[in-house]
Design an enzyme around this catalytic site. Sequence first.
Site, PDB file in Angstrom:
ATOM      1  N   HIS A   1       0.834  -1.215   0.000  1.00 61.93           N
ATOM      2  CA  HIS A   1       0.000   0.000   0.000  1.00 61.93           C
ATOM      3  C   HIS A   1       0.871   1.269   0.000  1.00 61.93           C
ATOM      4  O   HIS A   1       0.703   2.159  -0.837  1.00 61.93           O
ATOM      5  CB  HIS A   1      -0.901  -0.042   1.239  1.00 61.93           C
ATOM      6  CG  HIS A   1      -1.837   1.113   1.381  1.00 61.93           C
ATOM      7  ND1 HIS A   1      -3.204   0.977   1.319  1.00 61.93           N
ATOM      8  CD2 HIS A   1      -1.620   2.439   1.600  1.00 61.93           C
ATOM      9  CE1 HIS A   1      -3.780   2.147   1.471  1.00 61.93           C
ATOM     10  NE2 HIS A   1      -2.831   3.058   1.657  1.00 61.93           N
ATOM     11  N   GLU A   2       1.824   1.321   0.917  1.00 61.36           N
ATOM     12  CA  GLU A   2       2.634   2.536   1.023  1.00 61.36           C
ATOM     13  C   GLU A   2       3.569   2.700  -0.175  1.00 61.36           C
ATOM     14  O   GLU A   2       3.849   3.811  -0.611  1.00 61.36           O
ATOM     15  CB  GLU A   2       3.441   2.542   2.334  1.00 61.36           C
ATOM     16  CG  GLU A   2       2.621   2.373   3.603  1.00 61.36           C
ATOM     17  CD  GLU A   2       1.394   3.270   3.670  1.00 61.36           C
ATOM     18  OE1 GLU A   2       1.400   4.361   3.069  1.00 61.36           O
ATOM     19  OE2 GLU A   2       0.407   2.858   4.304  1.00 61.36           O
TER      20      GLU A   2
ATOM     21  N   HIS B   1       1.787   4.133  -3.104  1.00 61.33           N
ATOM     22  CA  HIS B   1       1.630   5.587  -2.978  1.00 61.33           C
ATOM     23  C   HIS B   1       2.828   6.354  -3.514  1.00 61.33           C
ATOM     24  O   HIS B   1       2.719   7.537  -3.814  1.00 61.33           O
ATOM     25  CB  HIS B   1       1.447   5.971  -1.507  1.00 61.33           C
ATOM     26  CG  HIS B   1       0.044   5.864  -1.009  1.00 61.33           C
ATOM     27  ND1 HIS B   1      -1.049   6.367  -1.696  1.00 61.33           N
ATOM     28  CD2 HIS B   1      -0.453   5.348   0.147  1.00 61.33           C
ATOM     29  CE1 HIS B   1      -2.144   6.147  -0.985  1.00 61.33           C
ATOM     30  NE2 HIS B   1      -1.813   5.517   0.125  1.00 61.33           N
TER      31      HIS B   1
ATOM     32  N   GLU C   1      -5.860   6.773  -2.435  1.00 61.43           N
ATOM     33  CA  GLU C   1      -6.207   5.701  -1.495  1.00 61.43           C
ATOM     34  C   GLU C   1      -6.979   4.568  -2.175  1.00 61.43           C
ATOM     35  O   GLU C   1      -6.845   3.416  -1.799  1.00 61.43           O
ATOM     36  CB  GLU C   1      -6.991   6.264  -0.305  1.00 61.43           C
ATOM     37  CG  GLU C   1      -6.216   7.293   0.529  1.00 61.43           C
ATOM     38  CD  GLU C   1      -4.912   6.759   1.097  1.00 61.43           C
ATOM     39  OE1 GLU C   1      -4.647   5.549   1.004  1.00 61.43           O
ATOM     40  OE2 GLU C   1      -4.129   7.577   1.630  1.00 61.43           O
TER      41      GLU C   1
HETATM   42 ZN   LIG Z   1      -2.902   5.130   1.869  1.00 66.46          ZN
END
Ligand SMILES: [Zn+2]
Length: 1044
Positions: free
Chosen positions: A492-493, A496, A515
Site C-alpha cells: 500500500h505505502e 503511494h 487511497e
Molecule cells: Zn494510503
Amino acid sequence: MAFCYAKLNKVNLEVWHLHFHPSVSFLFGGRLLTMPPSSHSRRRRSIVDDDQSSNSYADEAPTKSGDVESVKRDNSDDSYQNLRKHFTARNLFLYLGLTFVIMMFLIGGFITLAMYLSQNIEYVDLTEACEDIFGKSDNHLAAEKHATEAYEELNATKAILDTKGPYDIPALLTFNHPDLVLSGDDVGVDQYLPTNIYPYHYSVKLRIHMPVNDNDKFKVSGQVRIEFNVTETSKRIYFNIRNINILKANDWKFRKLTVEKGAHSEVRYVEVPEVMKVGTKYFIDLNFTSHADSGMEGIYLSRYLDSSGRVHYTASTQFESMNARRLFPCLDEPYYRSSFTFVVEHPPSYDAYSNMPNMSRTLVEGGQFAQTTFAPLPNSPTYILALLITDDYAVRSTKTKDGTEIRMLARNEFIDDTKIALESAVDALEWFNKNFQIKYSLPKLDIAGIYSFEAGAMENYGLTTYRETCLFLNTKYSTSENEVSSRTVIIHEFLHQWFGNLVTPLDWSQTFMSEGFARFFEKYALSAITGGKEAYSMELAKNIVPIMLIDAKPVHPNDYVFDSALELRHNFDGITYNRAAAVFNMIRGIVGDDIFFAALRSYLSANKNGHAHWRKLAHALQKLSNPIMDRRWSLGTAWPIPIWYRVSSDPDKLKFVMTEPGKDLIITVAHEDDLIFVNSENHGFYIVNYEGQLFDKVRDALIRFDFLDDAVTRFQVDACPLFLTGAVSPLRYYESLNVFYKAKKLVAPPAKHCQETINDFVKDSDIGTLFREHLLELLRDKNEPEMHDRISSVATNFYLDMAEQFEIEQFVSELSCKNNPWTCTAEESHKFENHVLSCQPNDQTANCVRLKPAERALAYCQGIKTQNKKYYDHLVKLFISSRNPFEDTKLMEGLTCAQDSTIISKLFTLITTQNDHINKADRLRHFYSLYGSNPKLVRQLFIRNVNQILNDFPSSANGFLKTALISKTETDYLEVVQLLHDNHALRNRFAHVFRDILNDSRYFIEIKQKIAPKVIQYFKEVHEAKVIAAASNPELCETFGSCI
Ligand SMILES: [Zn+2]
C-alpha cells in the site's frame, strides 16, 4: 496512509462491532451498521446527475417470452423499495452501489480572508543568518527549473479542469440532521489558501532539542526560506501554521514584515511593501519555534524502554493531512508541490533520517549539536515530508535489481524480526517499477517502525513509516494474519510512491485517487507477486459485504470537498479507500488488464510530479479503451452499467454487455430453461437481486453445476444485503446457507460478515445462543479438511487464504467460548495457571508464556474472568513491563475481560489519562477493548469524563466519541441527544463527529427494528421444529436437553 489491521482476539463478541481507529471506523466498521434506509437522496446525487434523473428508465421491462431475460437499471431514489415494485419474477435488477462518474469539481472554493488582529513581531535582520544557512545553494538552479515546470503543469491541469464538461456536477452534500443543527468551530470553515503565489523551494533549518529525561521539554526551533512564483499581482503572502510562534519575518530585501492572522485560525499572511509581479520570483524568511503536543501529529515523541530498561525518545513526523504546518510555516495543501532542503540539528548521540539521503553530518556549537544536511528533495507536496530522530535504531539495507536502496529502520531490539518485511518490500518495489514502467523516483526508500504511530502506516516520500506491528514478525508473538497484513501494508505505502507522491491529489477531494488505488493494489499486487491467478476480483468479492454495507448508508461522494481539518479526518474512510478500489476494479473488468495498465502508465507518465484528478485518468482511459467506454464515459451524463453474465446452458462462456441508458436490456438465450448468472466474475460493484422463485432456482442451479465457483461466491455475496434489506426472507436466506453448506459450497467470508451484523441485532435476545449455535454449525469444523476446502474452493492466493482461515478460526473459537463459557473458562484458566502465573514482570511474556500467539489473549482473558484479583494484579504487572507491541494488545485484551466494576474503573483510568504505561498509539484500541467488555459502565464513565478525555487526547476525539456513543438502542440514542443538549461546547466542537454518530445510530436502530424480529421469529420456529422432531427421536433429546 494505511490502517494496519489486526483483529482483536477477544472473547467478548461485542468487540467485533467496534472501531479500531478513529479514521478506520467505516473502513472495517461495515459490520457496525446497516442497510439502506428508505431514502438515498445523498447517495443518489452521487450516482446520477440531474439531467440523468429526467432520463429515467421505463418502469416495466418487456418480458414477452420464456427465452428472454430482462436486465434493468434503476437510477431512482429509494433503491430497494422503488426497484422492487418494478419487478417481475423474471427480471433481475441491478442495484448500483455507486458510481464514479459523478465528478463534481469544486476546486478550492477559495476563501476570502477577513483580516483582523495583527501580530507584532520582533524585527531582526535575517540577511546574515540566511546567507549563512542557505547561502549560494546549488539547489537553486534545480529549484528554479522546477518552478517553471510546476507552473506549466498547473496551467495544463487548469486547462483540463476548466473545460466545461459532464463531470462538473455541483453535488454538495447536506448533512442536516433533525437532532443536530451544525454550528461551531468545525463547521463550514473553508481553509484553502488563496492561489496568488506558488512556492517552488523551501530551505528549512531546524534545531531539535531531544529530552534527556522525563522532565525535559521537547522543543523545536527553526528558520525557513520560502521561494515562490507570483501567479496573480498582489502584495500578500498567505501560509499555514499551527502551534507555531513566528519570531521574525522578512522579505527578499530583508525588510521587516508583520505577520497577520487570516480568517481561519491556521492561516497567516504578511503584506509586502511593494506589489509583486506575475511571473517574478520572490522569497520570504521566517524564524519560528514550534510546540509539539502529546498527540501523534506534526513532529512528536515516542517514549519507550529498551531491553536494559533504559528510556529512549524518538522524534518522528506524521503530516497527512494538514500537519506539516505544525513543524514549520508552509503552504500546507497537496496543490503546492515544491523542492525542499532540510538541515537538522540534533543531539550528537542521535541519528536523523528524512525523505532524502543525508549528504553530511558535522558537529556544531562546540559539539553540542550534530548537524545533518539532507540532499534536496526535488518535488513534493508538504504532507509527505518526514523526519525521524532516534538514538536506538538499527539499519538493515538491501537493493532492488535496478539499484534503489531499501532500508529498514527499527528499534535495535526488534531489527532481527524485520527480515520478511524487508524482503517483501523489495518484491513490491520491483513489481511496481516493472508494471508502471516508471522507476521509483528517489535514490532510496526507507521503511521505519515507529513506536507510537496512530494510523497503520504513512507513505512519506522516501521514508515510509509504520506501526511496529506492521513490520515485526516472529512466530513467538505474531500470527499468519500479521504477516499478510504486513505484506499488504508495505505494498500500500509503496504504491503511494506513484499514486500520491509522484502524482499528488489536486486537493483533498481527490484523495480517493491515491487511497482507492492503494487499496486496490494491496491485494492485486500481493496476488501477482506471490502467485494466484485472477485472485483479485474473487478476493474482493469475498470481502465486499462490509463495503456494501457502508455504501448503503448516506455517505459522501468520492470527491466530496471537506471543509475542516476534523471533517477531513473522516475522508479517510471506507468510501475513499474500499469503494474507490471496487470501482477501479470494475473499470479494470471493463477494459481488461492490458488497457487498464496502459492507461495507468500513460496517466502516471503524463502527470508525474504533477496533480491527480479523476478526469485526467478518464482521459487516459478514453484514449485507449473501446468505443463503448469512450462514448459513454466521456459523455458521462448517464452511466451505462457493465454487465457480466453466464448462461446456464453454456456456463464456461463469460459474456459482457453494457446497459443502454434509458433502455431495458434484453438478453436472448437459446433455451427456455436457461438461467442467467450475473456478475459471476465479481467485476461489478452492484447487487443482483434474483427475485422470488428465481432466487431458489439460481441457487439450485449453482449447487448442480460444478464449474461455477465464481458464480457460487457471487450469489452468496449478493444474498447478504438482500437479506438485510428484507428483499430475501430469513427462511430463504438461511435455507440457502444450509443448502450450500451441505453441498460443501458455503463461502465462509460473506456468511461470516453477514452474520456478524445479525449477531449485533439478536445477541441479547432469547435466541442469542441458538443463533450462535447455528453459526458454529456452519463454521465450526475448522480443523477438518472440508472447512479448508470450502474456503479454498474459491482459491485465491496462499497468503490471502491463510489470513482468511485464521480469521474464521478466531471467530469460531470466540463463538464457542461465548456459548460454552464454563468449559471455556475452565480450560483457559488452567492454561493461565500453568503458563502465565509463572512469568515474572521482567520476563517478556511473548517468550515466557508457552502458548501459541493466537491462544494467549484467550488464556489471559479467561484467567481474568475467574475474577481472581491476584490474576488481575499479575497481568497488570506483565502489561506495564511489556516492551512488545503485539503482546501489549493481547495483555490488555485479557485485562479488559474483567467483569468486576472496580477493576473496570481502574482500567478506565489507566487508559483515559496521561501516563507512561500506555503506548499512546494503542490507547484507543485499549478503549475499544474495555468498551466491548462492559459497554454500559464504560459509556457512563466516558460521559462523566468526556471533557477531560477529549481535552487530553484531542487527536483521538473522533475515535473515543464514536466508540462510546454510537448507540444500539433508542435509550442510548436519546442519551446522546440529551448530552448534546446539555453540553453546547462539546456539540459545537465536534459537530461533524456527532453528525456521524447520530446518523449511524439511527440507521442501526432502524434496520435492527426491521430485521431482528423476523430473524428471531425464524430461529424460534426452527428450534420448535427441532424440539418436536426430537420428541419422536430419543437420541436427539439429549441435544436439546428437554423433550416434550
Ligand atoms: Zn494510503
